[in-house]
Design an enzyme around this catalytic site. Structure first.
Site, PDB file in Angstrom:
ATOM      1  N   ASP A 134       1.890   3.710  -3.588  1.00 17.26           N
ATOM      2  CA  ASP A 134       1.094   2.488  -3.378  1.00 17.26           C
ATOM      3  C   ASP A 134       0.022   2.299  -4.446  1.00 17.26           C
ATOM      4  O   ASP A 134      -1.106   1.899  -4.172  1.00 17.26           O
ATOM      5  CB  ASP A 134       0.450   2.492  -1.983  1.00 17.26           C
ATOM      6  CG  ASP A 134       1.484   2.620  -0.893  1.00 17.26           C
ATOM      7  OD1 ASP A 134       2.582   2.065  -1.056  1.00 17.26           O
ATOM      8  OD2 ASP A 134       1.221   3.295   0.122  1.00 17.26           O
ATOM      9  N   GLU A 149       5.486 -11.073   3.897  1.00 17.95           N
ATOM     10  CA  GLU A 149       6.303 -10.342   2.922  1.00 17.95           C
ATOM     11  C   GLU A 149       7.515 -11.169   2.490  1.00 17.95           C
ATOM     12  O   GLU A 149       7.923 -11.131   1.318  1.00 17.95           O
ATOM     13  CB  GLU A 149       6.782  -9.017   3.512  1.00 17.95           C
ATOM     14  CG  GLU A 149       5.702  -7.975   3.707  1.00 17.95           C
ATOM     15  CD  GLU A 149       6.272  -6.667   4.238  1.00 17.95           C
ATOM     16  OE1 GLU A 149       7.410  -6.313   3.882  1.00 17.95           O
ATOM     17  OE2 GLU A 149       5.571  -5.995   5.016  1.00 17.95           O
ATOM     18  N   HIS A 179       3.969  -3.463  -0.062  1.00 20.03           N
ATOM     19  CA  HIS A 179       3.267  -2.623   0.911  1.00 20.03           C
ATOM     20  C   HIS A 179       2.679  -3.525   1.994  1.00 20.03           C
ATOM     21  O   HIS A 179       2.113  -4.578   1.677  1.00 20.03           O
ATOM     22  CB  HIS A 179       2.152  -1.843   0.213  1.00 20.03           C
ATOM     23  CG  HIS A 179       1.433  -0.908   1.128  1.00 20.03           C
ATOM     24  ND1 HIS A 179       1.996   0.271   1.580  1.00 20.03           N
ATOM     25  CD2 HIS A 179       0.198  -0.981   1.700  1.00 20.03           C
ATOM     26  CE1 HIS A 179       1.142   0.879   2.384  1.00 20.03           C
ATOM     27  NE2 HIS A 179       0.047   0.138   2.471  1.00 20.03           N
ATOM     28  N   GLY A 239      16.583  -2.457   6.316  1.00 15.20           N
ATOM     29  CA  GLY A 239      16.978  -3.405   5.291  1.00 15.20           C
ATOM     30  C   GLY A 239      16.577  -4.848   5.556  1.00 15.20           C
ATOM     31  O   GLY A 239      17.215  -5.764   5.040  1.00 15.20           O
TER      32      GLY A 239
END
Length: 198
Positions: A151, A180, A110, A15
């Site tokens: 993806d 990210e 991704h 998480g």
């Protein structure tokens, strides 16, 4: 948008992406509200992160269901108990076969520059191992609209990071994760504001 965007988050593990969204919402840089966290793993630490943040959580394990469609239907049912605008795949390792009405409302991130190093089985450290094995000079992350293939789907944005000569899968993973942390909130903002043509 004047109102915060309502998110449902799907996860299968620690998480960290969920925590990043929680932190961005708390510091005011992401105008959103996480309505529900759904985990495919009863032992996922992401559930503890949700509990600490006071976010409702549900467990929809994969094993009891005969196939991906049945599992996905149960996930959708859990999400639809809450007012969800966007579904955020955050380290969710299963194929989510969402209903057609949710097309362009399900986002995935991704840890590579798609279409390279993507597809079934390409998640976590496997991705970074393959990037290093291929001798790639750069990697990064991709946020895209999910569809019913791994993806795959229209790309919203990508952020690049260099691959360094001394990199291990672990050091590359950490650099990509930092990208990210910027990319996912930015993509959510763009979609919520209607700034992305899917």
């Amino acid at each position: 948008m004047n109102a915060p965007v309502h998110l449902g988050v799907l996860l299968s593990g620690g998480g960290r992406s969920l925590q990043n969204l929680i932190d961005r919402i708390a510091d005011g840089s992401l105008d959103a509200r996480i309505e529900i966290v759904v985990s495919s793993d009863p032992a996922a630490f992401g559930l503890e992160r949700a509990r600490k943040a006071g976010i409702p959580a549900a467990i929809v394990a994969r094993k009891p269901f005969r196939d991906a469609a049945a599992h996905s239907a149960a996930v959708t049912e859990a999400l639809e108990r809450h007012p969800v605008d966007l579904v955020i795949l955050a380290g969710y390792i299963h194929l989510y076969l969402f209903p057609q009405k949710w097309a362009c409302r399900v986002l995935n991130i991704h840890p590579a520059l798609l279409p390279a190093f993507g597809g079934k089985g390409f998640y976590g450290h496997k991705v970074h191992e393959e990037v290093l094995k291929a001798g790639a000079k750069e990697s990064g992350c991709t946020v895209h609209f999910a569809d019913h293939q791994y993806d795959h789907g229209a790309i919203i944005l990508q952020k690049k990071v260099p691959v360094l000569a001394a990199d291990t899968p672990e050091t590359l993973a950490e650099r990509v994760f930092q990208a990210e942390c910027e990319a996912y909130p930015e993509a959510i903002r763009k979609v919520a504001e209607g700034a992305v043509l899917s």
